[in-house]
Each structure stands twice: as C-alpha cells, then as structure tokens.
Design an enzyme around this catalytic site. Structure first.
Site, PDB file in Angstrom:
ATOM      1  N   LYS A   1       5.822 -20.473 -52.555  1.00  0.00           N
ATOM      2  CA  LYS A   1       5.728 -21.870 -52.127  1.00  0.00           C
ATOM      3  C   LYS A   1       4.401 -22.082 -51.390  1.00  0.00           C
ATOM      4  O   LYS A   1       4.229 -21.672 -50.252  1.00  0.00           O
ATOM      5  CB  LYS A   1       6.868 -22.255 -51.174  1.00  0.00           C
ATOM      6  CG  LYS A   1       6.890 -23.763 -50.927  1.00  0.00           C
ATOM      7  CD  LYS A   1       7.485 -24.148 -49.592  1.00  0.00           C
ATOM      8  CE  LYS A   1       6.540 -24.077 -48.442  1.00  0.00           C
ATOM      9  NZ  LYS A   1       5.477 -25.086 -48.413  1.00  0.00           N
TER      10      LYS A   1
ATOM     11  N   GLU B   1       2.023 -13.270 -40.982  1.00  0.00           N
ATOM     12  CA  GLU B   1       0.592 -13.317 -40.627  1.00  0.00           C
ATOM     13  C   GLU B   1       0.364 -14.663 -39.969  1.00  0.00           C
ATOM     14  O   GLU B   1       0.437 -15.700 -40.626  1.00  0.00           O
ATOM     15  CB  GLU B   1      -0.282 -13.163 -41.882  1.00  0.00           C
ATOM     16  CG  GLU B   1      -0.220 -11.793 -42.506  1.00  0.00           C
ATOM     17  CD  GLU B   1      -0.814 -10.694 -41.635  1.00  0.00           C
ATOM     18  OE1 GLU B   1      -1.494 -11.003 -40.631  1.00  0.00           O
ATOM     19  OE2 GLU B   1      -0.574  -9.511 -41.938  1.00  0.00           O
TER      20      GLU B   1
ATOM     21  N   CYS C   1      -7.956 -18.054 -40.089  1.00  0.00           N
ATOM     22  CA  CYS C   1      -7.211 -17.422 -39.002  1.00  0.00           C
ATOM     23  C   CYS C   1      -8.102 -16.466 -38.225  1.00  0.00           C
ATOM     24  O   CYS C   1      -7.961 -16.321 -37.020  1.00  0.00           O
ATOM     25  CB  CYS C   1      -5.986 -16.703 -39.556  1.00  0.00           C
ATOM     26  SG  CYS C   1      -6.338 -15.555 -40.880  1.00  0.00           S
TER      27      CYS C   1
ATOM     28  N   GLU D   1      -5.895 -22.069 -30.365  1.00  0.00           N
ATOM     29  CA  GLU D   1      -6.575 -21.882 -31.645  1.00  0.00           C
ATOM     30  C   GLU D   1      -7.021 -23.260 -32.134  1.00  0.00           C
ATOM     31  O   GLU D   1      -6.194 -24.136 -32.366  1.00  0.00           O
ATOM     32  CB  GLU D   1      -5.593 -21.270 -32.646  1.00  0.00           C
ATOM     33  CG  GLU D   1      -6.186 -21.083 -34.002  1.00  0.00           C
ATOM     34  CD  GLU D   1      -5.180 -20.563 -35.031  1.00  0.00           C
ATOM     35  OE1 GLU D   1      -4.004 -20.944 -34.978  1.00  0.00           O
ATOM     36  OE2 GLU D   1      -5.612 -19.805 -35.898  1.00  0.00           O
TER      37      GLU D   1
HETATM   38  P1  NDP Z   1       2.219 -23.915 -41.021  1.00  0.00           P
HETATM   39  O1  NDP Z   1       2.895 -22.851 -40.257  1.00  0.00           O
HETATM   40  O2  NDP Z   1       2.433 -25.323 -40.659  1.00  0.00           O
HETATM   41  O3  NDP Z   1       2.580 -23.809 -42.580  1.00  0.00           O
HETATM   42  C1  NDP Z   1       2.494 -22.599 -43.299  1.00  0.00           C
HETATM   43  C2  NDP Z   1       3.443 -22.665 -44.477  1.00  0.00           C
HETATM   44  O4  NDP Z   1       4.788 -22.662 -43.998  1.00  0.00           O
HETATM   45  C3  NDP Z   1       3.301 -23.913 -45.331  1.00  0.00           C
HETATM   46  O5  NDP Z   1       3.544 -23.572 -46.681  1.00  0.00           O
HETATM   47  C4  NDP Z   1       4.403 -24.783 -44.769  1.00  0.00           C
HETATM   48  O6  NDP Z   1       4.823 -25.760 -45.678  1.00  0.00           O
HETATM   49  C5  NDP Z   1       5.499 -23.780 -44.537  1.00  0.00           C
HETATM   50  N1  NDP Z   1       6.530 -24.185 -43.590  1.00  0.00           N
HETATM   51  C6  NDP Z   1       6.535 -25.221 -42.728  1.00  0.00           C
HETATM   52  N2  NDP Z   1       7.675 -25.218 -41.994  1.00  0.00           N
HETATM   53  C7  NDP Z   1       8.398 -24.154 -42.410  1.00  0.00           C
HETATM   54  C8  NDP Z   1       9.665 -23.584 -42.014  1.00  0.00           C
HETATM   55  N3  NDP Z   1      10.412 -24.111 -41.042  1.00  0.00           N
HETATM   56  N4  NDP Z   1      10.070 -22.470 -42.660  1.00  0.00           N
HETATM   57  C9  NDP Z   1       9.317 -21.900 -43.613  1.00  0.00           C
HETATM   58  N5  NDP Z   1       8.123 -22.386 -44.019  1.00  0.00           N
HETATM   59  C10 NDP Z   1       7.664 -23.486 -43.413  1.00  0.00           C
HETATM   60  O7  NDP Z   1       0.693 -23.527 -40.946  1.00  0.00           O
HETATM   61  P2  NDP Z   1      -0.537 -24.312 -41.528  1.00  0.00           P
HETATM   62  O8  NDP Z   1      -0.326 -24.561 -42.980  1.00  0.00           O
HETATM   63  O9  NDP Z   1      -0.850 -25.438 -40.630  1.00  0.00           O
HETATM   64  O10 NDP Z   1      -1.693 -23.182 -41.417  1.00  0.00           O
HETATM   65  C11 NDP Z   1      -2.475 -23.015 -40.300  1.00  0.00           C
HETATM   66  C12 NDP Z   1      -2.009 -21.826 -39.481  1.00  0.00           C
HETATM   67  O11 NDP Z   1      -1.930 -20.667 -40.303  1.00  0.00           O
HETATM   68  C13 NDP Z   1      -2.980 -21.473 -38.386  1.00  0.00           C
HETATM   69  O12 NDP Z   1      -2.286 -21.237 -37.193  1.00  0.00           O
HETATM   70  C14 NDP Z   1      -3.609 -20.190 -38.846  1.00  0.00           C
HETATM   71  O13 NDP Z   1      -4.064 -19.327 -37.850  1.00  0.00           O
HETATM   72  C15 NDP Z   1      -2.525 -19.571 -39.634  1.00  0.00           C
HETATM   73  N6  NDP Z   1      -3.087 -18.648 -40.598  1.00  0.00           N
HETATM   74  C16 NDP Z   1      -2.882 -17.312 -40.426  1.00  0.00           C
HETATM   75  C17 NDP Z   1      -3.477 -16.410 -41.273  1.00  0.00           C
HETATM   76  C18 NDP Z   1      -3.243 -14.944 -41.141  1.00  0.00           C
HETATM   77  O14 NDP Z   1      -3.441 -14.210 -42.103  1.00  0.00           O
HETATM   78  N7  NDP Z   1      -2.833 -14.444 -39.983  1.00  0.00           N
HETATM   79  C19 NDP Z   1      -4.347 -16.852 -42.353  1.00  0.00           C
HETATM   80  C20 NDP Z   1      -4.489 -18.282 -42.435  1.00  0.00           C
HETATM   81  C21 NDP Z   1      -3.866 -19.139 -41.578  1.00  0.00           C
HETATM   82  P3  NDP Z   1       4.229 -27.232 -45.645  1.00  0.00           P
HETATM   83  O15 NDP Z   1       2.741 -27.122 -45.505  1.00  0.00           O
HETATM   84  O16 NDP Z   1       4.655 -27.728 -46.974  1.00  0.00           O
HETATM   85  O17 NDP Z   1       4.882 -27.866 -44.445  1.00  0.00           O
END
Ligand code: NDP
Length: 468
Positions: free
Chosen positions: A168, A241, A275, A372
């Site tokens: 997803k 992650e 990230c 962040e």
């Molecule tokens: P989110 O946590 O908002 O979303 C990540 C994914 O999780 C999306 O596909 C989102 O769907 C989905 N999601 C949202 N709510 C839920 C839930 N309750 N249960 C399961 N899945 C859910 O993060 P962002 O997309 O805003 O990404 C930015 C963040 O990701 C930053 O904090 C960044 O640091 C981190 N990140 C970490 C990395 C790493 O490797 N450590 C790499 C890149 C980013 P939808 O978007 O459809 O709501």
C-alpha cells in the site's frame, strides 16, 4: 483523466470510488486512483495467502531470477516511471530517474543475497540445523517521499525470502507504485505481489487484517506507534522505519566551502523530505561565520521551481499537508524572532513551493531544532565543546542517522562512536547500500532493512533436530 488500477491476484482492478492525486508543482489533478474497498482488501490478502505456498516452495534460485526479471521491467519502463514520480511527488526529473535506477539496483543486489543455514550441533547424539523460512503475507506500507525508492527495501527482500506481498503506497503519491504493480504482473505469478490504494483508514485496515503475517512499515513515528498497536492484537511481527532528526557535526578543521555544499544537499535534497536528511547542523564556533556565509552563498546558486525543467535543483514540497506543516514551523520561528538567513516564506506561486530556509543559531529548544522538519528548512547551530555538541546531538527521542565532518577522519570517528544513531557517516551522508543494514535507534525504528539483516526480517528461524 487517467484512472490507475490496483493489482489483485495478477489482475488490474478498479474500484467503485476513486480519489484524486495532485501534482504538487501546480496543484492540478494528475490522475485518479482506486479507493480499495473492504472486499477488495480481503481479496488482495486472500490472493497473497493463496499464492504463498507455491511461492515459498519455489526454488531459491528461481526467486532470485524473479527479482532480476523485476529489475529488467523497472529498467525497461524507467522513463515512464520516473516521470510519474516527478509528477506525483515533485522531485526534479534527474533525481526521480536516480530513484528508479536505485530500485532496479536494489533488486539486482538483493537477488545475490542468500539465506544462511546454520548447523547448531552435529554430534554423536543429534544433528541440529536452523533454516530461515518465510513468514507468509507481508503488508508493505510506504510514505510519499520516495514512492518507488521506498519499495527497494521491502519488495526484493520480502519476495526473495519466499513471502507474498500486499503493498500500500501513500495516498498522496500512489501512481508510480500502482503502475509498477501492473507492470510486474507480467513477470510474477498471480497473487505474489498485490498493490492496493486508498485514503483514510486503509493502512489501519491492512495492519489489523487477520491474514497479514508481517508488517513492513515506513513512515512517521506517530503512525508507527499506531501500526505497532494494531500489530499487537495478533502479535504480528513488525519492521518500522520511522522519523529522524539527524544531527551533522562540523569540526573546525574542515574545507568550509566543500562541506557547506555537501551539507546543503544533505539538508535540502528532495526539498528536505528525506528521513536521513541532515536536520540540525552544528558548526564549531571557530568556523561558524565562514561556514554560515558559504552555505547561504551556495543556497543562492540553487534554483527552486518546476521539477520538470532542466537546471532546477529543488521542486515543491510534496503535498498540501506537508506544505502546511512546514509553513507552521516557519511561523513558529518568526513568532520567536529567530534570524532567517535566507528563505523563510512560500514562493508566492501556484504549487507547494517554499524557499530553502536557513535559520541562524536558534535556541536549542526551538521547535525547528527539536522537531523533524521534513521540508526545506534547516537550523544552523553553534557549538564550542565536543561534549556539549554530543549531548545536544543525542538529546531527543529519535536516532536514525548522524554525520561528522572533519579533515581528520579518526577524530571524527571518535565523535561518531558517541552518537546514538543507527547509521553514522563520516564526511558523507545518506549513503545506503543494498548490502548494509539500515536501522533506527530509539523512536526512529524497530528492526532493520537491507543487507542480510533486512532479508532475515522477512523470515523466522526453523530448527530441525535429528536424533541419532
Ligand atoms: P505517515 O506515517 O503519515 O504515512 C506513512 C504510510 O502509512 C502511508 O502509506 C500512510 O497512508 C500510512 N498510514 C497512515 N495511517 C496509518 C495507520 N493508522 N496504519 C497504517 N498505515 C497508516 O508518514 P508520511 O507519509 O507523512 O511520511 C513522512 C514520515 O516518514 C517522516 O516522519 C519520515 O521521517 C518518515 N520516513 C522514514 C523513513 C525511514 O526509512 N526511516 C524514510 C522516509 C520517511 P496515507 O498516506 O494513505 O495516509
């Protein structure tokens, strides 16, 4: 307008309702994507479940060959895929091309990994061996900042280990992953890789699904907690992650111009939405004025604008939600009277453009330092003593990456060894490899991706003993 399809059991499927995907550089609707219904999610998980026994029993060498075939598909469609990434996510075309090439590279390199088999005991009484076996159906959930790059760490290792996958992507940038699912249906058995899309609670529905055996999640720390809470109900194993607030420490002996340029890109590449970006740069007082001026001068040479145009180094922030989060942070800095060296405001044009912003030595407890930013905003901070900068770098709940910059790599390493982060770089930053485990400490993550450890995360040990 083009409507993308999901891939369920090897078949392209639409949905009764769709949602719009927005181009962040002009806020127009790019395309629509399916809202996965409950029944379709059940179908996707059932397809992955049904495909699992045969895929797990497929000889390892054939699964390795499948990863190579996937990489060939990525390469053959690289042009279309990287244009989609730029359109939905906003990074410049050259960077999107590198992202797609990275996915192909990761698949090929992952295909060369093997799963170890350990002989625990081989004696007169018994033969005891441990093999690694796949877990079953993996739910792969990815964020919007690297819509295809993020798949590198999940698809290859999960499939190579013998699992099947329900992927997803983020609803904010789902198109390239949906398209990839369609393309890969040509080289993978039906049900081995399913790709679904949706807004709202789709992620939560997947992580709570009874048919999911492992969750591989990349996203924010806040959502990571929700994922782990859902996983707890069935004790589903998770790899998380999560966010980072990576410090970079600049020693006084550096080549200021070279390190200022390197750290500009460490902080601002992909408009800071990485990230592992450098999110706090601590510069020794002896070189702070010189470094600050070099960084600001370099920033002035980088063009922010339409990511499809030649010569543009930085595109827009990826989506309205993140754009508003970044503006909120800038407002907080303004309210607190921080000195903005360059940037500091939206660019006053259609699209989610924010000028690259550098803030001059804000207080350590400022939001811009403690949070962040995940956007084109960087606090530059002064330090005088190594013990003090190490303490400041290690404060806080996150521990993803860190970097130390010096003409003396041994001295830099000694400081790096004191930093509480999953990866510490000396004189570079953000270098990742398919052969090297990548993991966050503290609230930056649980478990590892990439390398042998990343592959093992998609398996569990199975021990067999033969009594002699
Ligand atoms: P989110 O946590 O908002 O979303 C990540 C994914 O999780 C999306 O596909 C989102 O769907 C989905 N999601 C949202 N709510 C839920 C839930 N309750 N249960 C399961 N899945 C859910 O993060 P962002 O997309 O805003 O990404 C930015 C963040 O990701 C930053 O904090 C960044 O640091 C981190 N990140 C970490 C990395 C790493 O490797 N450590 C790499 C890149 C980013 P939808 O978007 O459809 O709501």
């Amino acid at each position: 307008m083009r409507t993308f399809t999901m891939t369920v059991d090897g078949v392209a499927v639409g949905s009764p309702t769709t949602f719009d995907v927005i181009d962040p550089s002009d806020e127009t609707v790019l395309a629509s994507a399916p809202e996965c219904t409950d029944e379709q999610l059940d179908d996707a998980v059932a397809a992955a479940h049904g495909a699992f026994p045969a895929w797990a029993a497929t000889p390892f060498a054939q699964r390795q060959a499948a990863l190579i075939a996937m990489a060939d598909v990525v390469d053959a469609n690289a042009d279309e895929l990287h244009r989609l990434v730029t359109a939905e996510q906003g990074k410049p075309l050259a960077m999107a091309a590198a992202e797609v090439a990275g996915l192909s590279h990761w698949l090929r390199a992952t295909a060369a990994l093997t799963l170890p088999e350990t002989v625990n005991e081989d004696g007169a009484d018994r033969l005891s061996t441990t093999r690694r076996v796949p877990l079953g159906v993996v739910a792969a959930i990815t964020p919007w900042n690297y819509p295809l790059g993020q798949l590198s760490f999940k698809l290859g290792p999960a499939l190579l280990a013998g699992n099947t996958v329900v992927l997803k992507p983020s609803d904010l940038a789902p198109l390239s992953a949906l398209r990839l699912g369609t393309l890969l249906a040509g080289v993978l058995p039906a049900g081995v890789l399913n790709v679904v899309s949706g807004t709202g609670d789709l992620g939560a529905r997947i992580t709570a699904h009874r048919g999911v055996d492992q969750i591989s999640f990349t996203g924010s720390t806040r959502t990571g907690r929700a994922v782990m809470a859902n996983a707890a109900a069935r004790l589903t194993p998770v790899t998380l992650e999560l966010g980072g607030n990576d410090p970079a420490i600049v020693l006084p002996d550096v080549d200021v111009a070279a390190v200022a340029e390197a750290l500009f890109w460490a902080a601002f590449a992909n408009s800071g939405q990485i990230c592992l970006a450098a999110k706090r740069v601590y510069v020794h007082a002896d070189v702070y004025p010189e470094f600050r001026d070099a960084l600001v001068a370099y920033a002035a040479t980088v063009r922010t604008g339409d990511p499809t145009q030649e010569g543009v180094g930085l595109g827009p922030v990826s989506n309205r939600r993140q754009y508003e989060a970044v503006l909120d942070l800038l407002k907080d800095s303004e309210d607190h009277g921080h000195t903005v060296l360059t940037g500091g405001s939206p660019m006053g044009r259609k699209g989610f453009f924010v000028e690259p912003t550098i803030v001059d030595d804000p207080p350590e407890d400022a939001r811009i330092v403690q949070e962040e930013q995940f956007g084109p905003v960087l606090p530059l901070l002064v330090y005088r003593e190594v013990d003090d900068v190490v303490a400041r770098a290690n404060a806080g709940d996150l521990g993803l990456g860190a970097s130390v910059w010096s003409a003396d790599p041994v001295a830099a390493r000694a400081i790096g060894d004191r930093l509480d982060a999953g990866t510490v770089w000396i004189n570079e930053v953000m270098h990742l490899s398919p052969l090297v485990p990548f993991a966050g400490r503290k609230q930056s993550g649980v478990g590892a991706e990439s390398g042998l450890e990343g592959l093992l995360a998609f398996t569990s040990p199975r021990t067999t003993t033969v009594k002699r």
